[in-house]
Design a protein around this motif. Structure first.
Motif, mmCIF file in Angstrom:
data_model
loop_
_atom_site.group_PDB
_atom_site.id
_atom_site.type_symbol
_atom_site.label_atom_id
_atom_site.label_comp_id
_atom_site.label_asym_id
_atom_site.label_seq_id
_atom_site.Cartn_x
_atom_site.Cartn_y
_atom_site.Cartn_z
ATOM 1 N N LEU A 76 -33.435 -18.476 -10.970
ATOM 2 C CA LEU A 76 -32.415 -17.724 -11.701
ATOM 3 C C LEU A 76 -32.870 -16.308 -12.031
ATOM 4 C CD1 LEU A 76 -30.989 -20.511 -14.040
ATOM 5 C CD2 LEU A 76 -30.154 -19.737 -11.806
ATOM 6 N N TYR A 77 -34.092 -15.951 -11.619
ATOM 7 C CA TYR A 77 -34.512 -14.552 -11.740
ATOM 8 C C TYR A 77 -33.992 -13.712 -10.577
ATOM 9 C CZ TYR A 77 -37.603 -15.911 -15.550
ATOM 10 O OH TYR A 77 -38.091 -16.378 -16.742
ATOM 11 N N THR A 78 -33.396 -14.349 -9.573
ATOM 12 C CA THR A 78 -32.829 -13.605 -8.437
ATOM 13 C C THR A 78 -31.311 -13.523 -8.578
ATOM 14 O OG1 THR A 78 -32.436 -15.570 -7.054
ATOM 15 C CG2 THR A 78 -34.634 -14.582 -6.932
ATOM 16 N N ASP A 79 -30.748 -12.458 -8.037
ATOM 17 C CA ASP A 79 -29.289 -12.299 -8.088
ATOM 18 C C ASP A 79 -28.593 -13.410 -7.312
ATOM 19 O OD1 ASP A 79 -29.431 -10.110 -9.692
ATOM 20 O OD2 ASP A 79 -29.318 -8.651 -8.049
ATOM 21 N N ASP A 80 -29.186 -13.784 -6.183
ATOM 22 C CA ASP A 80 -28.550 -14.839 -5.387
ATOM 23 C C ASP A 80 -28.600 -16.181 -6.114
ATOM 24 O OD1 ASP A 80 -27.871 -13.082 -3.427
ATOM 25 O OD2 ASP A 80 -29.495 -13.630 -2.058
ATOM 26 N N GLY A 81 -29.684 -16.424 -6.834
ATOM 27 C CA GLY A 81 -29.773 -17.649 -7.623
ATOM 28 C C GLY A 81 -28.693 -17.682 -8.690
ATOM 29 N N LYS A 82 -28.535 -16.542 -9.356
ATOM 30 C CA LYS A 82 -27.477 -16.472 -10.377
ATOM 31 C C LYS A 82 -26.095 -16.659 -9.758
ATOM 32 C CE LYS A 82 -30.050 -13.353 -13.256
ATOM 33 N NZ LYS A 82 -30.355 -11.926 -13.274
ATOM 34 N N ALA A 83 -25.902 -16.119 -8.560
ATOM 35 C CA ALA A 83 -24.589 -16.253 -7.913
ATOM 36 C C ALA A 83 -24.295 -17.717 -7.600
ATOM 37 C CB ALA A 83 -24.549 -15.404 -6.640
ATOM 38 N N VAL A 84 -25.319 -18.452 -7.145
ATOM 39 C CA VAL A 84 -25.113 -19.883 -6.868
ATOM 40 C C VAL A 84 -24.798 -20.627 -8.165
ATOM 41 C CG1 VAL A 84 -26.180 -22.011 -6.026
ATOM 42 C CG2 VAL A 84 -26.561 -19.859 -4.799
ATOM 43 N N LEU A 85 -25.520 -20.291 -9.236
ATOM 44 C CA LEU A 85 -25.243 -20.940 -10.518
ATOM 45 C C LEU A 85 -23.799 -20.671 -10.949
ATOM 46 C CD1 LEU A 85 -26.014 -22.476 -13.076
ATOM 47 C CD2 LEU A 85 -26.973 -20.351 -13.998
ATOM 48 N N ARG A 86 -23.355 -19.436 -10.784
ATOM 49 C CA ARG A 86 -21.962 -19.134 -11.173
ATOM 50 C C ARG A 86 -20.977 -19.972 -10.362
ATOM 51 N NH1 ARG A 86 -23.822 -13.870 -12.192
ATOM 52 N NH2 ARG A 86 -23.403 -13.253 -10.030
ATOM 53 N N ARG A 87 -21.292 -20.148 -9.082
ATOM 54 C CA ARG A 87 -20.418 -20.962 -8.242
ATOM 55 C C ARG A 87 -20.396 -22.420 -8.710
ATOM 56 N NH1 ARG A 87 -20.297 -19.612 -1.764
ATOM 57 N NH2 ARG A 87 -18.992 -21.405 -1.240
ATOM 58 N N LEU A 88 -21.558 -22.913 -9.102
ATOM 59 C CA LEU A 88 -21.611 -24.275 -9.663
ATOM 60 C C LEU A 88 -20.783 -24.364 -10.944
ATOM 61 C CD1 LEU A 88 -25.409 -25.050 -9.170
ATOM 62 C CD2 LEU A 88 -23.556 -26.564 -8.401
ATOM 63 N N LEU A 89 -20.901 -23.351 -11.774
ATOM 64 C CA LEU A 89 -20.220 -23.401 -13.073
ATOM 65 C C LEU A 89 -18.701 -23.262 -12.925
ATOM 66 C CD1 LEU A 89 -22.688 -21.260 -15.193
ATOM 67 C CD2 LEU A 89 -22.326 -23.744 -15.315
ATOM 68 N N ALA A 90 -18.277 -22.553 -11.886
ATOM 69 C CA ALA A 90 -16.833 -22.344 -11.696
ATOM 70 C C ALA A 90 -16.117 -23.675 -11.516
ATOM 71 C CB ALA A 90 -16.594 -21.440 -10.487
ATOM 72 N N ASP A 91 -16.852 -24.638 -11.048
ATOM 73 C CA ASP A 91 -16.293 -25.921 -10.664
ATOM 74 C C ASP A 91 -16.702 -27.055 -11.607
ATOM 75 O OD1 ASP A 91 -14.743 -27.144 -8.740
ATOM 76 O OD2 ASP A 91 -16.509 -28.011 -7.751
ATOM 77 N N ALA A 92 -17.401 -26.731 -12.676
ATOM 78 C CA ALA A 92 -17.985 -27.779 -13.525
ATOM 79 C C ALA A 92 -17.168 -27.981 -14.795
ATOM 80 C CB ALA A 92 -19.415 -27.398 -13.880
ATOM 81 N N ASP A 93 -17.464 -29.064 -15.484
ATOM 82 C CA ASP A 93 -16.834 -29.350 -16.774
ATOM 83 C C ASP A 93 -17.686 -28.891 -17.945
ATOM 84 O OD1 ASP A 93 -14.429 -31.046 -15.960
ATOM 85 O OD2 ASP A 93 -16.078 -32.048 -14.902
ATOM 86 N N VAL A 94 -19.003 -29.033 -17.794
ATOM 87 C CA VAL A 94 -19.902 -28.822 -18.934
ATOM 88 C C VAL A 94 -21.147 -28.073 -18.470
ATOM 89 C CG1 VAL A 94 -21.252 -29.970 -20.756
ATOM 90 C CG2 VAL A 94 -19.141 -31.041 -19.918
ATOM 91 N N LEU A 95 -21.582 -27.108 -19.279
ATOM 92 C CA LEU A 95 -22.901 -26.486 -19.128
ATOM 93 C C LEU A 95 -23.710 -26.850 -20.363
ATOM 94 C CD1 LEU A 95 -25.018 -24.403 -18.066
ATOM 95 C CD2 LEU A 95 -23.711 -22.636 -19.275
ATOM 96 N N ILE A 392 -32.914 -21.246 0.927
ATOM 97 C CA ILE A 392 -34.217 -21.921 0.846
ATOM 98 C C ILE A 392 -35.283 -21.053 1.519
ATOM 99 C CG2 ILE A 392 -35.517 -23.954 1.640
ATOM 100 C CD1 ILE A 392 -32.958 -25.620 1.113
ATOM 101 N N GLY A 393 -34.925 -20.454 2.643
ATOM 102 C CA GLY A 393 -35.880 -19.597 3.354
ATOM 103 C C GLY A 393 -36.335 -18.425 2.501
ATOM 104 N N ARG A 394 -35.449 -17.915 1.663
ATOM 105 C CA ARG A 394 -35.801 -16.781 0.806
ATOM 106 C C ARG A 394 -36.284 -17.222 -0.574
ATOM 107 N NH1 ARG A 394 -31.659 -13.705 -0.505
ATOM 108 N NH2 ARG A 394 -29.997 -15.038 0.266
ATOM 109 N N ASN A 395 -36.588 -18.503 -0.727
ATOM 110 C CA ASN A 395 -37.097 -19.059 -1.986
ATOM 111 C C ASN A 395 -36.155 -18.864 -3.180
ATOM 112 O OD1 ASN A 395 -39.521 -20.027 -0.849
ATOM 113 N ND2 ASN A 395 -40.374 -17.950 -0.955
ATOM 114 N N VAL A 396 -34.867 -18.682 -2.902
ATOM 115 C CA VAL A 396 -33.874 -18.654 -3.984
ATOM 116 C C VAL A 396 -33.582 -20.088 -4.406
ATOM 117 C CG1 VAL A 396 -31.487 -18.081 -4.560
ATOM 118 C CG2 VAL A 396 -32.875 -16.504 -3.169
ATOM 119 N N ALA A 397 -33.578 -20.966 -3.435
ATOM 120 C CA ALA A 397 -33.393 -22.398 -3.699
ATOM 121 C C ALA A 397 -34.567 -23.144 -3.047
ATOM 122 C CB ALA A 397 -32.072 -22.891 -3.127
ATOM 123 N N ALA A 398 -34.696 -24.414 -3.390
ATOM 124 C CA ALA A 398 -35.731 -25.226 -2.741
ATOM 125 C C ALA A 398 -35.264 -26.669 -2.738
ATOM 126 C CB ALA A 398 -37.063 -25.098 -3.478
ATOM 127 N N GLY A 399 -35.703 -27.396 -1.723
ATOM 128 C CA GLY A 399 -35.325 -28.826 -1.719
ATOM 129 C C GLY A 399 -35.354 -29.399 -0.316
#
Lengths: 399, 399
Positions: A76-95, A392-399
């Motif tokens: 979440l220190y990267t802009d792309d990480g934050k963008a993915v989180l926002r996408r998750l939140l757009a579709d979620a019920d609870v944070l 994942i390649g840019r270490n924004v995500a991992a798994g």
């Protein structure tokens, strides 16, 4: 293990930014009840993953707070990480988050930004002191919340120091309250169509448990004293010594006390002019303790537990955790359950304290390995395999 | 005070057969969140009505557990009383009880009867040990639940006795869990159309709070020892003595410990070969305690709280309840609120631990006088004024 849940919260998607104790306990309870909990972890993972004794390389401490979740690693220190989180939140019920107040703002996820992103989102925060008031910026910790809330000050012997509870009660109670506040907000949303914020502070949670200690303070302006294991207002009450150890006896009123003394063949105490009122018995505490211990010493704990419980006297052993987790009642209540790690062993954890008759709590998902749900969850919100591989390649995500 | 609630649970009708602590705490929280709580009392009332110090004839202890409810007096030993209760339940969302297991059956309100009466009804039970297992018939009490759950056994000094918490934690934690289970069942009902049973046992609730104490037991088969106010694994940590009293300091890991020691000008400790690892510091506990106390004695509690909190070291005072309820943070969090008795004075009670941003908890209804809602509630379920007068005349109802 069911792939999807039939629990009462099935279909409720929870994005979980919490770590350590209070927040993970909150979201685990929601997961136990069937919610789809997505635990967002930094690349190094929740610090509890490497705490406590390891079993085949896996932390049982972590398992105790993280079954029924999927783990997604996002930086979440990267802009792309934050963008993915926002996408998750757009579709979620609870944070749910348990950062210090203000941290969500720094992530660009302040109240206004979240409301714009998803007006139905319920945003739950767990912290030490609350987000309003002079101590907002103080670091918090269970031991300190126990001290500041008044909880610790009333625990301990009258001539000893104030005594903390060993279990991190302020964290866990705050977690339970937060889960409750979240479900209330979900129900409220059905009427309003809108989410709202939910906040629980560890100190406030413990203050709310002070019961008659606080009401007596309010009524008398007098601070309650520490009374150890004795009851502040009633005697005999407390620990008594059998031939093989102590038992706890709660003679909370005269009717129970009579049953207790009759069972001990000490019924005469209640009509002896030295002891025939509670104030007299309070004053003669040490004498009475000796008399009662003298009688109880003739038989074992088990004997007294059997006859006193049968007589309707609340009593029990001060169990250690081995006794607790082999106790036939605790076993009958399924308070020890085996839970698998994702790609790891099964281990024992504590079972479910909420027993639902129709759709009981279950283990639907294992304790996740770090990033074990990244690909699956990102696919669910519409990212392509290429996009995921790139993150994942840019270490924004991992798994 | 609003006549009706805008809270998230507005419209949820709860029939509350509970008394004393665990159940009334559960239903008060539901009421705080906006539910319509109808407290059914026997003609003599909840025993807590006459407990604790009275203010103008009213119990503050009772107020602390019974705001936001209406009281209906019904004699459930009469057939007509039971019939009125059935009529209330036919139209309700939730029934909450904290009798010993089996009591509902004796009232003719076993699971099958209730399902026939109202298949949407959620039936919540709070008890000591649960309704399955060998201890089902044992009487329960907070002190005993603390003993049997393992909670008490880990509290206290290493060379002292196990120590209960003075606050009745097992009752209140069970109450919070029950409220949470009820809301989960309400959400589940929206999918299934059906109610279900919810059960929480006081012992199970406390077991669920044992956190790393239980996970370490499961991982090692070793019973945790009592460690008083010290941390079992880390030192320095605990209570230290300033010029005017103790403060609690939680140096939970090396990074915080460094801040603590640097703030005390004792940074050398971490590089001194006698103390340069946590195991060495654990072994030199008494020496280090003396060194630290020696430094802290030079300044006041307030001085150390200010500089240590500013440095990011979790610390605080062991507050007594007077300090708690005059603490500027506790006041800013509105954790003391004034609540009226129906036809009585306003008194102070503890505020709401769950803070909702959109539809906050409020006091919608006063602490009810015994039977203060009888006529109103019975009218709401369709009884005529004549029928109500008849029930009151025959002492089946009162109000």
């Amino acid at each position: 293990m069911a792939e999807t849940s039939d629990g009462p919260l099935a279909g409720l998607r929870v994005i979980d930014l919490t770590r350590v104790l209070s927040g993970p306990f909150c979201t685990m309870i929601l997961g136990d009840l069937g919610a789809d909990v997505v635990k967002i972890e930094p690349p190094k993972g929740d610090p509890v993953r490497v705490q406590g004794t390891m079993t085949e390389g896996h932390s049982g401490y972590f398992a105790g707070f993280n079954r029924n979740k999927r783990s997604v690693v996002l930086d979440l220190y990267t802009d792309d990480g934050k963008a993915v989180l926002r996408r998750l939140l757009a579709d979620a019920d609870v944070l749910v988050e348990n950062f210090r107040p203000g941290t969500l703002d720094k992530l660009g996820l302040g109240e206004a930004a979240l409301e714009e992103l998803n007006p139905r989102l319920i945003v739950a925060s767990i912290n030490g002191y609350g987000s309003v008031g002079p101590y907002v910026d103080r670091p918090a910790f269970d031991f300190i919340a126990q001290a500041m809330s008044g909880f610790m000050g009333v625990n301990g012997e009258p001539d000893g120091p104030p005594m903390r509870a060993a279990a991190p009660v302020s964290d866990l109670v705050a977690g339970v309250y937060a889960a409750l506040g979240i479900l209330a907000a979900v129900l409220g949303r059905e009427k309003t169509g809108k989410g709202q914020t939910v906040e629980v502070a560890m100190v406030n949670g413990l203050i709310s448990l002070m019961a008659y200690l606080s009401s007596e303070y309010f009524a008398t302006d007098t601070v309650p004293e520490r009374t150890g294991n004795d009851h502040p207002l009633v005697y005999p009450y407390g620990l008594f010594l059998c031939s093989d150890g102590q038992i706890a006896v709660a003679n909370s009123h005269d009717q129970i006390l009579r049953r207790f003394l009759d069972t001990l063949d000490l019924g005469w105490i209640m009509s002896d002019p030295r002891y025939d009122s509670n104030p007299k018995r309070m004053a003669a505490r040490e004498e009475l303790r000796e008399t009662i211990n003298g009688r109880m010493a003739g038989q074992s704990q088990q004997h007294w537990l059997d006859v006193l419980n049968a007589a309707g006297v609340p009593c029990g052993v001060v169990q250690d955790l081995h006794q607790v987790f082999t106790d036939p009642q605790v076993m009958a209540q399924q308070m020890v359950i085996k839970v698998p790690f994702q790609e790891g062993p099964f281990i024992r954890t504590v079972g479910f304290p909420i027993k639902l008759g129709g759709t009981p709590c279950t283990v639907n998902r294992p304790v996740p390995r770090l990033g074990g749900g990244t690909r699956e969850v990102l696919r669910e919100i519409g990212l392509s395999d290429n996009e995921i591989a790139d993150l994942i390649g840019r270490n924004v995500a991992a798994g």
